[in-house]
Design a protein around this motif. Structure first.
Motif, PDB file in Angstrom:
ATOM      1  N   THR A 233     -56.615  31.596  42.000  1.00  0.00           N
ATOM      2  CA  THR A 233     -57.942  32.181  42.203  1.00  0.00           C
ATOM      3  C   THR A 233     -57.853  33.661  42.542  1.00  0.00           C
ATOM      4  N   SER A 234     -56.955  34.009  43.472  1.00  0.00           N
ATOM      5  CA  SER A 234     -56.845  35.411  43.883  1.00  0.00           C
ATOM      6  C   SER A 234     -56.332  36.281  42.738  1.00  0.00           C
ATOM      7  N   THR A 235     -55.448  35.743  41.899  1.00  0.00           N
ATOM      8  CA  THR A 235     -54.936  36.510  40.764  1.00  0.00           C
ATOM      9  C   THR A 235     -56.047  36.837  39.772  1.00  0.00           C
ATOM     10  N   LEU A 236     -56.882  35.851  39.468  1.00  0.00           N
ATOM     11  CA  LEU A 236     -57.971  36.076  38.530  1.00  0.00           C
ATOM     12  C   LEU A 236     -59.037  36.993  39.128  1.00  0.00           C
ATOM     13  N   THR A 304     -65.291  25.822  39.378  1.00  0.00           N
ATOM     14  CA  THR A 304     -66.469  26.375  40.038  1.00  0.00           C
ATOM     15  C   THR A 304     -66.066  27.329  41.158  1.00  0.00           C
ATOM     16  N   LYS A 305     -65.121  26.904  41.992  1.00  0.00           N
ATOM     17  CA  LYS A 305     -64.662  27.754  43.093  1.00  0.00           C
ATOM     18  C   LYS A 305     -64.007  29.027  42.567  1.00  0.00           C
ATOM     19  N   MET A 306     -63.260  28.886  41.489  1.00  0.00           N
ATOM     20  CA  MET A 306     -62.615  30.047  40.888  1.00  0.00           C
ATOM     21  C   MET A 306     -63.655  31.055  40.407  1.00  0.00           C
ATOM     22  N   VAL A 308     -66.880  31.331  41.422  1.00  0.00           N
ATOM     23  CA  VAL A 308     -67.639  31.885  42.543  1.00  0.00           C
ATOM     24  C   VAL A 308     -66.816  32.934  43.287  1.00  0.00           C
ATOM     25  N   ALA A 309     -65.524  32.668  43.481  1.00  0.00           N
ATOM     26  CA  ALA A 309     -64.667  33.636  44.176  1.00  0.00           C
ATOM     27  C   ALA A 309     -64.568  34.934  43.379  1.00  0.00           C
ATOM     28  N   ALA A 310     -64.375  34.824  42.066  1.00  0.00           N
ATOM     29  CA  ALA A 310     -64.312  36.034  41.236  1.00  0.00           C
ATOM     30  C   ALA A 310     -65.650  36.759  41.226  1.00  0.00           C
ATOM     31  N   ALA A 311     -66.758  36.000  41.220  1.00  0.00           N
ATOM     32  CA  ALA A 311     -68.085  36.620  41.265  1.00  0.00           C
ATOM     33  C   ALA A 311     -68.287  37.379  42.570  1.00  0.00           C
ATOM     34  N   GLY A 312     -67.768  36.828  43.675  1.00  0.00           N
ATOM     35  CA  GLY A 312     -67.854  37.533  44.950  1.00  0.00           C
ATOM     36  C   GLY A 312     -67.139  38.871  44.907  1.00  0.00           C
ATOM     37  N   PHE A 591     -63.402  29.948  30.349  1.00  0.00           N
ATOM     38  CA  PHE A 591     -63.288  31.011  31.345  1.00  0.00           C
ATOM     39  C   PHE A 591     -63.349  32.372  30.658  1.00  0.00           C
ATOM     40  N   MET A 592     -62.689  32.497  29.517  1.00  0.00           N
ATOM     41  CA  MET A 592     -62.718  33.760  28.789  1.00  0.00           C
ATOM     42  C   MET A 592     -64.123  34.070  28.292  1.00  0.00           C
ATOM     43  N   VAL A 593     -64.839  33.048  27.830  1.00  0.00           N
ATOM     44  CA  VAL A 593     -66.215  33.253  27.382  1.00  0.00           C
ATOM     45  C   VAL A 593     -67.055  33.823  28.518  1.00  0.00           C
ATOM     46  N   GLY A 594     -66.925  33.243  29.713  1.00  0.00           N
ATOM     47  CA  GLY A 594     -67.709  33.703  30.841  1.00  0.00           C
ATOM     48  C   GLY A 594     -67.414  35.133  31.227  1.00  0.00           C
ATOM     49  N   VAL A 595     -66.137  35.449  31.353  1.00  0.00           N
ATOM     50  CA  VAL A 595     -65.745  36.792  31.792  1.00  0.00           C
ATOM     51  C   VAL A 595     -66.081  37.826  30.721  1.00  0.00           C
TER      52      VAL A 595
END
Length: 736
Positions: A233-236, A304-306, A308-312, A591-595
């Motif tokens: 999560t932190s890496t992404l 989901t957590k991944m 939300v964390a990246a969105a934060g 995940f790639m689509v979202g980002v």
């Protein structure tokens, strides 16, 4: 909103000491929390609603001490040529390995160790055997001494000539990104220096982005165990936070310098930059947040957590750009001013160069005029080119990698190959069948599975203490990621009732891939639909948001085609460090689509808002396109190059998913920025003319006016300037 952001930016500039102190305090607080927290675990992995997950839940209920989700290890031992592991010498060494695991360092975390001679884990030709070890905790939760003891378990046996290799998720470790991201930051620094022609101006976006990412990643690390966040999560979050953090600061600083070139006072320039470019930053950031938080529709808690964390981290990047960037601009003084010939990049006045000044026009202006002269040719070249690159995406195969996808130099891969050679490919992916019933049901299930094609072996049922549930192990004929094994799983399930469930790592991977496939279209519909509404608010148009969405789909499918060609087919694989081809990570496409969607909308907002700004102020559609490119193209190109550099830096990561996402995002940004936004978008706008900005009057009345162009801000400042108390009154509002 532009007026509010103007006051926020100007206030941050004037109270720069307080603003900088607050952000530094937040950085230290997050860093302290991260240092005080324990090491992050791998995060619990569950797939609600799937049969594999129901089976795991049943195991926890019926076999409470089994630790079904605990780490596993297989120590594979192969005798030298001409010898057998059943010979006295090799057999004694294998039994030493078993005894060492049971009583050595870290033994308290081991729930069971199977002696291969008692567990029938010796190949028919006697050349190979394997020791199975089961742990009470996941691979990331193993103590260092436990993991080191596992790695050293075969050292003595190797000295006698035995080939000892270790596989399984017990060797799982936090992904290493290597030095690639540092190289990416260095490339970003070079691009910023070239763009701004000033070390101070170039260093400012890097500094603020690193502060924002530091706060975001430290916060994730501090909360990792509390919120059960995965190790990646932190890496992404770092990958995305660095890219958008640098870009958002870049746009604010660029607009600030443009305002200075117009002769504004420094605090006024900071306020106007926050009110105009800051509005674009807010909406661009909002599209990224929508895309990341939208991952919740997949209904996989880890994903989901991944998201939300990246969105934060993205939210922090937006706040940094709106407050900390103006504050540091205040400290920088005149050192960020455009100097000499560089000031021409920003121009004085709001209109592009005339035809007589063609040779003095910047590259963005010249490119826009070229596209306007040949819009059909540019449009066809862009669409056909991306369409050809997208062809491999039609052969996309998704799955979760096992040890067979590891580089051939690793012990996990060598253990995988030894098992395949000695016992057959299916031994690397055994299926676990859970029977919720008595012994008669378990026995009949065993008999039925034995009659299925593609089954090598079926173990007798292992009942629980109460005798109302059993576990059966099925060894498939083919490797875990093969379509034959997937068909076998479906065949076992189709012939069973609700009391017989198939699980295990292989079945879990199959269910996960299916769930990701099923969620892709609903996710696309949700994210694209919400972003379409958002962009309709920004541009007051129907066709411009539609064009933005279709262009994104084209670029992301082309990026998926490139990913398939490199990671699945192996084209140019050695160039990108791909040692082993295989299925594409199941979560990677969604995940790639979202980002990428969020980042693609960044360029759309930053580039097209300048065009709309010119169009609203009375310029013809074609001239508005030229104006947008004159003032935004250089900065958008710089932002895209920076993002590509940052994402490409993660291609050197040890984690296959991080490597794949880094490559996919870098390629997608390249396609979207340079082909879609810089070529297809102006070509489409040139062909549409005034129709591009059409919006039905009834819809125009319904939609709130968010004023990204800053028209209300200009009116407010104009009225303030004409009022006798205007400037003083505005200062009172800023200081309030």
């Amino acid at each position: 909103m532009a007026t509010f952001l103007y006051r926020l930016g100007r206030g941050a500039f004037r109270r720069r000491g307080l603003v900088a102190l607050i952000w530094v305090a937040l950085l230290f607080a997050a860093g302290f929390g991260a240092a005080s927290a324990g090491a992050p675990t791998s995060g619990s992995f569950s797939i609600p609603g799937t049969e594999a997950q129901k089976a795991f839940d049943l195991l926890d209920e019926k076999f409470p001490g089994m630790a079904a989700d605990g780490a596993t290890a297989r120590i594979v031992i192969k005798a030298p040529e001409g010898a057998k592991v059943t010979d006295p010498g090799p057999k004694a060494e294998v039994q030493k390995i078993v005894a060492g695991l049971k009583s050595g360092p870290g033994a308290e975390q081991i729930s069971s160790v199977a002696d291969p001679y008692e567990a029938q884990a010796v190949s028919q030709d006697g050349s190979t055997a394997y020791v199975s070890a089961k742990y009470d905790v996941s691979g990331m939760e193993l103590k260092d001494e436990t993991r080191e003891a596992l790695k050293d378990s075969g050292t003595a046996a190797k000295a006698t000539g035995l080939n000892v290799q270790i596989g399984g998720d017990a060797l799982m470790a936090a992904p290493e990104t290597g030095s690639g991201e540092i190289i990416g930051i260095m490339v970003a620094a070079i691009v910023l220096v070239i763009t701004f022609g000033s070390l101070i101006a170039a260093g400012l976006p890097l500094l603020t982005a690193l502060i924002g990412v530091g706060i975001g990643v430290s916060s994730i690390t501090a909360l990792a165990n509390v919120l059960d966040l995965g190790s990646t999560t932190s890496t992404l979050a770092m990958m995305i936070g660095l890219a958008v953090g640098i870009d958002y600061a870049l746009f604010i600083v660029s607009r600030y310098r443009a305002e200075l070139a117009e002769g504004r006072e420094r605090d006024e320039a900071a306020g106007r930059a926050a009110g105009t470019a800051g509005s674009a930053v807010v909406f661009a950031g909002l599209t990224v947040v929508i895309a990341l938080v939208g991952l919740a529709v997949v209904n996989i808690p880890m994903l989901t957590k991944m998201g939300v964390a990246a969105a934060g981290t993205v939210v922090i990047a937006v706040l940094v750009a709106l407050t900390l960037v103006p504050a540091i601009l205040g400290f920088a003084g005149k050192k960020v001013l455009p100097a000499g010939e560089k000031s021409r990049l920003f121009g004085k006045g709001t209109r592009p160069s005339s035809g007589a000044d063609e040779k003095k026009a910047n590259g963005g202006t010249r490119w826009a005029r070229f596209v306007l002269r040949r819009p059909v040719m540019v449009l066809l070249a862009g669409v056909i080119g991306l369409g050809v690159i997208a062809i491999p995406a039609s052969k996309l195969e998704m799955g979760l990698p096992d040890d067979g996808a590891q580089p051939v130099s690793t012990t996990q891969r060598q253990a995988y190959d030894l098992l395949s050679e000695g016992f057959g490919p299916g031994f690397n992916g055994p299926l676990m069948v859970v029977v919720d019933g008595d012994k008669a049901l378990a026995d009949s299930t065993v008999d039925r599975i034995k009659g299925l094609e593609g089954v090598v072996a079926v173990t007798p049922p292992t009942p629980n203490e109460s005798g109302d549930a059993s576990v059966i192990t099925v060894i498939p004929k083919d490797r875990p990621s093969s379509t034959q094994t997937e068909d076998l799983v479906h065949e076992i399930r189709d012939g069973s009732g609700d009391d017989v469930l198939v699980t295990g790592a292989t079945a879990m991977n199959i269910d996960f891939s299916q769930k990701m496939n099923d969620a892709l279209l609903p996710y696309l519909a949700l994210v694209v639909g919400l972003a379409f509404l958002l962009l309709m608010l920004v541009f007051r148009s129907i066709l411009v948001p539609l064009k933005a969405a279709l262009g994104f789909l084209l670029s992301v499918v082309a990026a998926l085609g490139a990913v398939v060609a490199v990671f699945q087919w192996g084209w140019l694989g050695s160039l990108f460090g791909v040692e082993q081809t295989g299925p594409i990570m199941s979560m990677m496409p969604i995940f790639m689509v979202g980002v990428v969607f969020g980042l693609a909308m960044d360029y759309e907002v930053f580039l097209v808002t300048r065009m709309r700004e010119a169009y609203v102020h009375g310029e013809r559609p074609g001239q508005a396109v030229v104006t947008g490119f004159q003032y935004s193209a250089r900065v958008v190109v710089a932002a895209a190059v920076i993002m590509i550099a940052v994402f490409a830096g993660f291609i050197g990561a040890s984690e296959q998913m991080v490597k794949m996402i880094g490559f996919g995002l870098a390629v997608a940004v390249f396609f979207d920025a340079f082909v879609v936004r810089m070529a297809i978008v102006p070509a489409v706008l040139a062909l549409l003319g005034h129709k591009a900005w059409w919006l039905p009057k009834w819809l125009d009345r319904l939609l709130p006016n968010v004023d990204v162009e800053g028209e209300s801000l200009r009116k407010h400042l104009s009225q303030s300037a004409q009022s006798p108390e205007g400037p003083d009154k505005d200062r009172e509002l800023v200081n309030a």
